[in-house]
Design a protein around this motif. Structure first.
Motif, PDB file in Angstrom:
ATOM      1  N   ALA B  80       0.834  -1.201   0.000  1.00 18.42           N
ATOM      2  CA  ALA B  80       0.000   0.000   0.000  1.00 18.42           C
ATOM      3  C   ALA B  80       0.874   1.258   0.000  1.00 18.42           C
ATOM      4  O   ALA B  80       0.553   2.264  -0.653  1.00 18.42           O
ATOM      5  CB  ALA B  80      -0.926   0.002   1.215  1.00 18.42           C
ATOM      6  N   ILE B  84       0.617   4.051  -2.872  1.00 21.54           N
ATOM      7  CA  ILE B  84       0.381   5.471  -2.570  1.00 21.54           C
ATOM      8  C   ILE B  84       1.505   6.323  -3.143  1.00 21.54           C
ATOM      9  O   ILE B  84       1.264   7.403  -3.684  1.00 21.54           O
ATOM     10  CB  ILE B  84       0.203   5.686  -1.042  1.00 21.54           C
ATOM     11  CG1 ILE B  84      -1.176   5.152  -0.604  1.00 21.54           C
ATOM     12  CG2 ILE B  84       0.357   7.155  -0.669  1.00 21.54           C
ATOM     13  CD1 ILE B  84      -1.447   5.214   0.890  1.00 21.54           C
ATOM     14  N   VAL B 133     -12.533   4.498   3.889  1.00 23.97           N
ATOM     15  CA  VAL B 133     -11.481   5.498   4.097  1.00 23.97           C
ATOM     16  C   VAL B 133     -10.915   5.848   2.733  1.00 23.97           C
ATOM     17  O   VAL B 133     -10.764   4.981   1.876  1.00 23.97           O
ATOM     18  CB  VAL B 133     -10.357   4.963   4.990  1.00 23.97           C
ATOM     19  CG1 VAL B 133     -10.827   4.884   6.415  1.00 23.97           C
ATOM     20  CG2 VAL B 133      -9.860   3.618   4.501  1.00 23.97           C
ATOM     21  N   LEU B 134     -10.640   7.106   2.503  1.00 21.98           N
ATOM     22  CA  LEU B 134     -10.306   7.528   1.149  1.00 21.98           C
ATOM     23  C   LEU B 134      -8.945   8.217   1.052  1.00 21.98           C
ATOM     24  O   LEU B 134      -8.867   9.436   0.898  1.00 21.98           O
ATOM     25  CB  LEU B 134     -11.420   8.437   0.606  1.00 21.98           C
ATOM     26  CG  LEU B 134     -12.806   7.782   0.519  1.00 21.98           C
ATOM     27  CD1 LEU B 134     -13.850   8.785   0.048  1.00 21.98           C
ATOM     28  CD2 LEU B 134     -12.802   6.573  -0.411  1.00 21.98           C
ATOM     29  N   PRO B 135      -7.863   7.436   1.129  1.00 23.55           N
ATOM     30  CA  PRO B 135      -6.544   8.057   0.951  1.00 23.55           C
ATOM     31  C   PRO B 135      -6.434   8.760  -0.403  1.00 23.55           C
ATOM     32  O   PRO B 135      -5.736   9.768  -0.527  1.00 23.55           O
ATOM     33  CB  PRO B 135      -5.574   6.872   1.057  1.00 23.55           C
ATOM     34  CG  PRO B 135      -6.390   5.646   0.848  1.00 23.55           C
ATOM     35  CD  PRO B 135      -7.753   5.987   1.353  1.00 23.55           C
ATOM     36  N   SER B 136      -7.123   8.237  -1.434  1.00 27.38           N
ATOM     37  CA  SER B 136      -7.018   8.861  -2.763  1.00 27.38           C
ATOM     38  C   SER B 136      -7.509  10.306  -2.721  1.00 27.38           C
ATOM     39  O   SER B 136      -6.920  11.190  -3.341  1.00 27.38           O
ATOM     40  CB  SER B 136      -7.808   8.051  -3.792  1.00 27.38           C
ATOM     41  OG  SER B 136      -9.170   7.951  -3.423  1.00 27.38           O
ATOM     42  N   TYR B 168      -3.519   4.497   6.139  1.00 27.82           N
ATOM     43  CA  TYR B 168      -3.400   5.056   4.782  1.00 27.82           C
ATOM     44  C   TYR B 168      -3.437   6.586   4.820  1.00 27.82           C
ATOM     45  O   TYR B 168      -2.618   7.258   4.196  1.00 27.82           O
ATOM     46  CB  TYR B 168      -4.534   4.529   3.892  1.00 27.82           C
ATOM     47  CG  TYR B 168      -4.631   3.030   3.856  1.00 27.82           C
ATOM     48  CD1 TYR B 168      -3.632   2.260   3.263  1.00 27.82           C
ATOM     49  CD2 TYR B 168      -5.715   2.374   4.419  1.00 27.82           C
ATOM     50  CE1 TYR B 168      -3.715   0.869   3.240  1.00 27.82           C
ATOM     51  CE2 TYR B 168      -5.812   0.992   4.398  1.00 27.82           C
ATOM     52  CZ  TYR B 168      -4.810   0.249   3.804  1.00 27.82           C
ATOM     53  OH  TYR B 168      -4.897  -1.119   3.782  1.00 27.82           O
TER      54      TYR B 168
END
Lengths: 432, 432
Positions: B80, B84, B133-136, B168
């Motif tokens: 991950a 990222i 959850v939205l790391p993007s 993240y």
């Protein structure tokens, strides 16, 4: 005009005096809501009725056609024609330079991304025409709309007493190649452009200044999601930073130019010199009496203030907290101050660059963020009439390079179908 | 999924099926109004209370500090982390290319005009963290904010059940150099950033997606004039133009990727081939059963439709009327279609460029205009975090060149003080 000393001002007090309260007039909001609803439901008939009620004219038709515009335009005096052409040429040159194409970026081998601009296909321009007719606004909105390539440019302006428009606006329309002027003003014009009527085409974005009814109508249209607007608006304002190298007479003239717009305008003087502040006050008294709009200007000046600062850095700090629509740097040291400017709509540099040059003819746009909105908004530019669309293209090798990262992130976000869209392609790319 | 034939659709019917009704839920609006008011008046205490009520956690403090972020970030799995970093590098490269300086334009001899960009000094990023959850999203908003040079980047994300954030988001914060994550979600987070609390700094513009409470809060904040927002938002959507050169399996995967976002998402298929439409329907049936979010996706698919067109020109006409957030050109002839695109948020070209690539990692931004707003709005870019300030400088000879035009136009508009600001300088320029 009250005078503050910057060093004596608390952080809270600075916030307080920088605050321009946007009056939340419930009566106006309700009336505008009614007008919008009336136009939405009865269309042209509402516009004809309001023209009678608000503009005092009985219209046969809701627009002037190309031939009528041509006839009215021909009445323009020679000197005004030339002045409009000068302004037109300068504004056009500055706004044309804002049209850019962008390069493709290969973010990874085989992954290309870029942006392309497209015009907003239908835009509406509101040109006020009540107490004053504003050909300058027509140029400031019409030129970037034309340069952007907007297919349909709908122009609304209130009818004059003769049921027509004036020769200045007609001449601007001719220069801009605009073949119809819709004779509608106020909140009803904004509603007509947002919802469309039999005569007035519907648009996707509405531009232009106006009185509190117009401004309120634009806010309600924005909130309803039916159309975009250029920006929120409040009363006009100028902030002048002046040191001993400034001319008190010029500074006073610039403060008064702002003040004559309306009694709710603000003309703020920020100076490193108490002598200059005093001299400017004296000059305001001298000059104001000769103005046709002296009463309005006097009310605005009474509503304004001066701030004495120890140095130009303090002055810039105050200006950035105020975030003025117009900022005049009336100092010979303006070059050094430019990098310190963080919040302003448009900046006028040195002692020979009055705001009124930019209001009309230097080339920059005069549709600017007021009321502190310069902290987050830019003024109108050619960009305001364009959207930027992003594009991307991925090759088989690009897919192999980028695919695993997308699969892992989609999985982390719990979006299995997002992952599948990659996986199903990766599985098949051996065939490519 | 209903199937329409483009040639049988009336203009009115096309308008009707293109319309995404933004539900005007009065109950949500009222509740959000109450939440905003509560945060405005009681600040941190309201945020702590809502964290208990909505997120089910009792917080000791409203933010995670740099050390805590570092600790949480260290828990990220290796794959991950690398994913990222890939996304980060691509998004950064694409958004860095949007930073431009502009030339000075001499619109007349002695009259110079130009624009300079300045960051919006305080911005707020809302990163959802409820069901997913939205790391993007953190990368898509954080990278342009950082590139623009925003001084204060306030990040709000709802606390997880352990009162923290996940690894993240923490890792994204670390990459972006963001030293605090505020543990607030929903309408209360938007209100906190708009008005400021003891813990959460006030910002001038708020970015980010969210549920209907978040979206409604942003609309109310925009209407109040207290802060700007990125853009109005509705449910996510994709429109795919596919001809016989498209792969039914890929098209189905892309339609499902959109559909899994929510039952109110739209996945529109526009095709020149009835056979392809039938094959895609079959593929949807095949693929959907394997999805964890199959129920949501099925509801969205039921809410969507296909349009059969005679040719790609009709397909583009329909797409431009719909103005999709995401447009996929699943055809080998995509090059020829690009100039015909007038309304879209982001475009994915060819059969190997799925939307999910752009959602995560290709480099383009995934914060895009939905609900037809692509007719007037662009997606988020580095520009969204900047303001462009116009500057002008006039020399003595420039003043002589431009002065008369300004005097004439000011007089035509009845603004004598505007004229005087020029006249008083012209009179004195013999001395310069």
């Amino acid at each position: 005009m009250k005078i503050y000393s910057y060093t004596n001002l608390s952080k809270q007090k600075i916030e307080d005096i920088c605050l321009r309260t946007l009056e939340d007039d419930a009566a106006i909001a309700e009336r505008v809501g009614q007008i919008i609803n009336q136009v939405k439901t009865t269309g042209d008939q509402a516009l004809l009725d309001y023209a009678g009620q608000f503009d005092g004219v009985k219209l046969e038709r809701l627009f002037l056609d190309e031939q009528e515009i041509e006839t009215i335009a021909s009445e323009i005096p020679q000197d005004a024609r030339e002045a409009i052409e000068t302004a037109y040429a300068n504004i056009r040159m500055f706004h044309a330079a804002q049209l850019k194409t962008e390069d493709k970026i290969e973010t990874m081998p085989g992954v290309s991304c870029w942006r392309e601009s497209r015009p907003i296909s239908r835009v509406g321009l509101y040109i006020p025409g009540g107490s004053a007719v504003l050909p300058s606004t027509f140029l400031m909105l019409g030129i970037p709309a034309m340069l952007a390539g907007c297919e349909e440019i709908v122009v609304c302006s209130p009818p004059q007493k003769d049921g027509k428009t004036n020769c200045y606006l007609a001449y601007c329309a001719k220069l801009l190649g605009i073949k119809k002027i819709y004779l509608a003003g106020g909140a009803q014009a904004i509603a007509a452009m947002a919802y469309g009527t039999t005569s007035v085409p519907q648009v996707y974005k509405i531009f232009g200044p106006g009185n509190r009814y117009v401004t309120q109508a634009k806010q309600q249209i924005l909130a309803s999601g039916i159309a975009a607007i250029d920006m929120p608006a409040g009363p006009s304002e100028v902030l002048i930073i002046a040191d001993r190298s400034a001319s008190p007479a010029f500074v006073a003239a610039d403060l008064l130019a702002q003040a004559e717009h309306g009694s709710d305008s603000q003309s703020i003087l920020v100076s490193t010199s108490t002598e200059l502040i005093a001299e400017v006050m004296q000059e305001i008294d001298n000059q104001i009496s000769y103005l046709p709009r002296a009463t309005v200007a006097a009310a605005a000046i009474a509503n304004s203030y001066a701030v004495h600062c120890e140095n130009l850095q303090q002055a810039m700090a105050f200006s950035n907290a105020y975030a003025p629509e117009h900022l005049i740097l009336a100092t010979e040291e303006f070059e050094a101050l430019i990098p310190q400017i963080s919040n302003a709509g448009s900046v006028f540099l040195g002692n020979l660059t009055p705001e009124s040059a930019g209001d009309y003819a230097s080339g920059t746009n005069h549709t600017l963020p007021t009321s502190g909105f310069a902290k987050a908004y830019s003024g109108v530019s050619t960009d305001s009439f364009l959207k930027k669309i992003t594009f991307q293209h991925i090759t088989p090798s690009g897919l192999k390079a980028i695919g695993p990262a997308v699969e892992i992130l989609a999985t982390a976000e719990g979006l299995q179908a997002h992952k599948n869209a990659i996986t199903i392609r990766l599985k098949s790319t051996d065939g490519y």
